[in-house]
Design a protein around this motif. Structure first.
Motif, PDB file in Angstrom:
ATOM      1  N   PRO A   1       3.162 -48.644  -7.022  1.00 52.20           N
ATOM      2  CA  PRO A   1       3.202 -50.027  -6.534  1.00 52.20           C
ATOM      3  C   PRO A   1       1.964 -50.330  -5.693  1.00 52.20           C
ATOM      4  O   PRO A   1       1.452 -49.467  -4.992  1.00 52.20           O
ATOM      5  N   ILE A   2       1.501 -51.555  -5.767  1.00 53.37           N
ATOM      6  CA  ILE A   2       0.371 -51.997  -4.952  1.00 53.37           C
ATOM      7  C   ILE A   2       0.917 -52.298  -3.555  1.00 53.37           C
ATOM      8  O   ILE A   2       2.032 -52.807  -3.425  1.00 53.37           O
ATOM      9  N   PRO A   3       0.173 -52.005  -2.494  1.00 47.36           N
ATOM     10  CA  PRO A   3       0.698 -52.224  -1.143  1.00 47.36           C
ATOM     11  C   PRO A   3       1.132 -53.668  -0.868  1.00 47.36           C
ATOM     12  O   PRO A   3       2.007 -53.903  -0.053  1.00 47.36           O
ATOM     13  N   TYR A   4       0.502 -54.619  -1.516  1.00 42.75           N
ATOM     14  CA  TYR A   4       0.888 -56.021  -1.355  1.00 42.75           C
ATOM     15  C   TYR A   4       0.623 -56.737  -2.668  1.00 42.75           C
ATOM     16  O   TYR A   4      -0.133 -56.267  -3.509  1.00 42.75           O
ATOM     17  N   LYS A   5       1.274 -57.875  -2.870  1.00 45.70           N
ATOM     18  CA  LYS A   5       1.098 -58.625  -4.120  1.00 45.70           C
ATOM     19  C   LYS A   5      -0.365 -59.008  -4.278  1.00 45.70           C
ATOM     20  O   LYS A   5      -1.011 -59.461  -3.339  1.00 45.70           O
ATOM     21  N   THR A   6      -0.881 -58.845  -5.478  1.00 48.38           N
ATOM     22  CA  THR A   6      -2.271 -59.166  -5.763  1.00 48.38           C
ATOM     23  C   THR A   6      -2.329 -60.127  -6.940  1.00 48.38           C
ATOM     24  O   THR A   6      -1.701 -59.891  -7.969  1.00 48.38           O
ATOM     25  N   SER A   7      -3.072 -61.188  -6.781  1.00 47.84           N
ATOM     26  CA  SER A   7      -3.252 -62.160  -7.852  1.00 47.84           C
ATOM     27  C   SER A   7      -4.602 -61.903  -8.507  1.00 47.84           C
ATOM     28  O   SER A   7      -5.626 -61.823  -7.832  1.00 47.84           O
ATOM     29  N   SER A   8      -4.579 -61.781  -9.824  1.00 43.71           N
ATOM     30  CA  SER A   8      -5.813 -61.533 -10.559  1.00 43.71           C
ATOM     31  C   SER A   8      -5.719 -62.207 -11.923  1.00 43.71           C
ATOM     32  O   SER A   8      -4.755 -61.988 -12.663  1.00 43.71           O
ATOM     33  N   HIS A   9      -6.713 -63.017 -12.245  1.00 43.83           N
ATOM     34  CA  HIS A   9      -6.796 -63.714 -13.532  1.00 43.83           C
ATOM     35  C   HIS A   9      -5.533 -64.533 -13.814  1.00 43.83           C
ATOM     36  O   HIS A   9      -5.028 -64.556 -14.937  1.00 43.83           O
ATOM     37  N   GLY A  10      -4.995 -65.164 -12.771  1.00 41.17           N
ATOM     38  CA  GLY A  10      -3.860 -66.059 -12.941  1.00 41.17           C
ATOM     39  C   GLY A  10      -2.499 -65.395 -12.957  1.00 41.17           C
ATOM     40  O   GLY A  10      -1.495 -66.069 -13.161  1.00 41.17           O
ATOM     41  N   LEU A  11      -2.422 -64.090 -12.771  1.00 42.86           N
ATOM     42  CA  LEU A  11      -1.146 -63.384 -12.759  1.00 42.86           C
ATOM     43  C   LEU A  11      -0.958 -62.673 -11.415  1.00 42.86           C
ATOM     44  O   LEU A  11      -1.925 -62.253 -10.786  1.00 42.86           O
ATOM     45  N   VAL A  12       0.297 -62.523 -11.010  1.00 42.48           N
ATOM     46  CA  VAL A  12       0.610 -61.804  -9.779  1.00 42.48           C
ATOM     47  C   VAL A  12       1.079 -60.400 -10.158  1.00 42.48           C
ATOM     48  O   VAL A  12       1.956 -60.239 -11.004  1.00 42.48           O
ATOM     49  N   HIS A  13       0.479 -59.406  -9.523  1.00 43.15           N
ATOM     50  CA  HIS A  13       0.785 -58.007  -9.848  1.00 43.15           C
ATOM     51  C   HIS A  13       1.397 -57.316  -8.638  1.00 43.15           C
ATOM     52  O   HIS A  13       0.977 -57.526  -7.503  1.00 43.15           O
TER      53      HIS A  13
ATOM     54  N   GLU B   1     -19.823 -57.013 -11.233  1.00 31.26           N
ATOM     55  CA  GLU B   1     -19.575 -58.333 -11.834  1.00 31.26           C
ATOM     56  C   GLU B   1     -18.880 -58.200 -13.192  1.00 31.26           C
ATOM     57  O   GLU B   1     -17.951 -58.936 -13.504  1.00 31.26           O
ATOM     58  N   PHE B   2     -19.325 -57.225 -14.000  1.00 29.05           N
ATOM     59  CA  PHE B   2     -18.723 -57.002 -15.318  1.00 29.05           C
ATOM     60  C   PHE B   2     -17.242 -56.646 -15.182  1.00 29.05           C
ATOM     61  O   PHE B   2     -16.396 -57.167 -15.911  1.00 29.05           O
ATOM     62  N   TYR B   3     -16.916 -55.772 -14.228  1.00 30.09           N
ATOM     63  CA  TYR B   3     -15.525 -55.375 -14.036  1.00 30.09           C
ATOM     64  C   TYR B   3     -14.693 -56.524 -13.475  1.00 30.09           C
ATOM     65  O   TYR B   3     -13.495 -56.597 -13.723  1.00 30.09           O
ATOM     66  N   GLY B   4     -15.306 -57.427 -12.759  1.00 31.55           N
ATOM     67  CA  GLY B   4     -14.593 -58.585 -12.240  1.00 31.55           C
ATOM     68  C   GLY B   4     -14.179 -59.552 -13.334  1.00 31.55           C
ATOM     69  O   GLY B   4     -13.212 -60.298 -13.182  1.00 31.55           O
ATOM     70  N   ARG B   5     -14.918 -59.571 -14.449  1.00 30.73           N
ATOM     71  CA  ARG B   5     -14.592 -60.462 -15.558  1.00 30.73           C
ATOM     72  C   ARG B   5     -13.583 -59.872 -16.526  1.00 30.73           C
ATOM     73  O   ARG B   5     -13.028 -60.576 -17.370  1.00 30.73           O
ATOM     74  N   ASP B   6     -13.324 -58.582 -16.435  1.00 24.10           N
ATOM     75  CA  ASP B   6     -12.375 -57.922 -17.330  1.00 24.10           C
ATOM     76  C   ASP B   6     -10.953 -58.291 -16.914  1.00 24.10           C
ATOM     77  O   ASP B   6     -10.551 -58.058 -15.779  1.00 24.10           O
ATOM     78  N   ILE B   7     -10.174 -58.855 -17.832  1.00 25.02           N
ATOM     79  CA  ILE B   7      -8.835 -59.349 -17.486  1.00 25.02           C
ATOM     80  C   ILE B   7      -7.829 -58.229 -17.295  1.00 25.02           C
ATOM     81  O   ILE B   7      -6.761 -58.450 -16.730  1.00 25.02           O
ATOM     82  N   ASP B   8      -8.130 -57.018 -17.741  1.00 20.15           N
ATOM     83  CA  ASP B   8      -7.211 -55.895 -17.578  1.00 20.15           C
ATOM     84  C   ASP B   8      -7.365 -55.216 -16.219  1.00 20.15           C
ATOM     85  O   ASP B   8      -6.503 -54.446 -15.814  1.00 20.15           O
ATOM     86  N   ILE B   9      -8.465 -55.479 -15.533  1.00 21.25           N
ATOM     87  CA  ILE B   9      -8.718 -54.846 -14.237  1.00 21.25           C
ATOM     88  C   ILE B   9      -8.223 -55.776 -13.135  1.00 21.25           C
ATOM     89  O   ILE B   9      -8.706 -56.894 -12.987  1.00 21.25           O
ATOM     90  N   ILE B  10      -7.264 -55.296 -12.361  1.00 19.16           N
ATOM     91  CA  ILE B  10      -6.725 -56.075 -11.245  1.00 19.16           C
ATOM     92  C   ILE B  10      -7.682 -56.025 -10.064  1.00 19.16           C
ATOM     93  O   ILE B  10      -7.981 -57.032  -9.435  1.00 19.16           O
TER      94      ILE B  10
END
Length: 151
Positions: free
Chosen positions: A46-58, A80-89
């Motif tokens: 589990p992530i320590p707190y809710k994280t929003s990335s690319h429009g989804l909450v994880h 920057e490249f990793y920031g655009r990848d939708i699979d990387i939170i």
């Protein structure tokens, strides 16, 4: 080339998609002229707190750690490249400290037989401790006629 550490949190996916995401991540390092020293799977947690990335909450993620060497000029592009990848939170790149050459002191039987108070290494630690103890001492000649911090 300096060494770096890349911490990647991936969204929860099937194993095949995780493999393809890791391959994309590694290929980006290779394309920029770097090479990977180690890839470590730290599991799904589990992530320590809710994280929003690319429009989804994880709330859970798969943690992976890359150790790689790369030219310093390419780190911003990778980030920057990793920031655009939708699979990387979440992604973080840290520079690893350079390995220090350890100075090995020769230890003789005569040094080991001595009581601790007479050993050079212990004397250095005591001197360092005394130096730090005197550093934080309150000075009573501060111009105040009382101790301001309730003794």
């Amino acid at each position: 080339m300096p060494s770096y550490e890349l911490m990647v949190l991936l969204r929860i996916m099937p194993k095949g998609e995780i493999v393809s995401t890791l391959r994309r991540t590694a290929d980006a390092i290779f394309e920029k002229g770097g090479f990977i020293r180690k890839l470590e799977n730290l599991g799904t947690n589990p992530i320590p707190y809710k994280t929003s990335s690319h429009g989804l909450v994880h709330t859970k993620a798969s943690y992976f750690l890359f150790e790689f060497d790369s030219p310093p000029s390419t780190i911003a592009d990778l980030y920057e490249f990793y920031g655009r990848d939708i699979d990387i939170i979440r992604r973080r790149i840290y520079k690893l400290p350079e390995p220090m050459e350890e100075q090995i002191e020769e230890c003789t039987l005569h040094d080991e037989i001595q009581p601790p108070a007479y050993r050079k290494s212990v004397q250095e630690m005591v001197a360092l401790g005394q130096k730090q103890a005197n550093k934080n001492k309150f000075k009573y000649n501060s111009g105040l006629d009382y101790y301001p911090f309730q003794k």
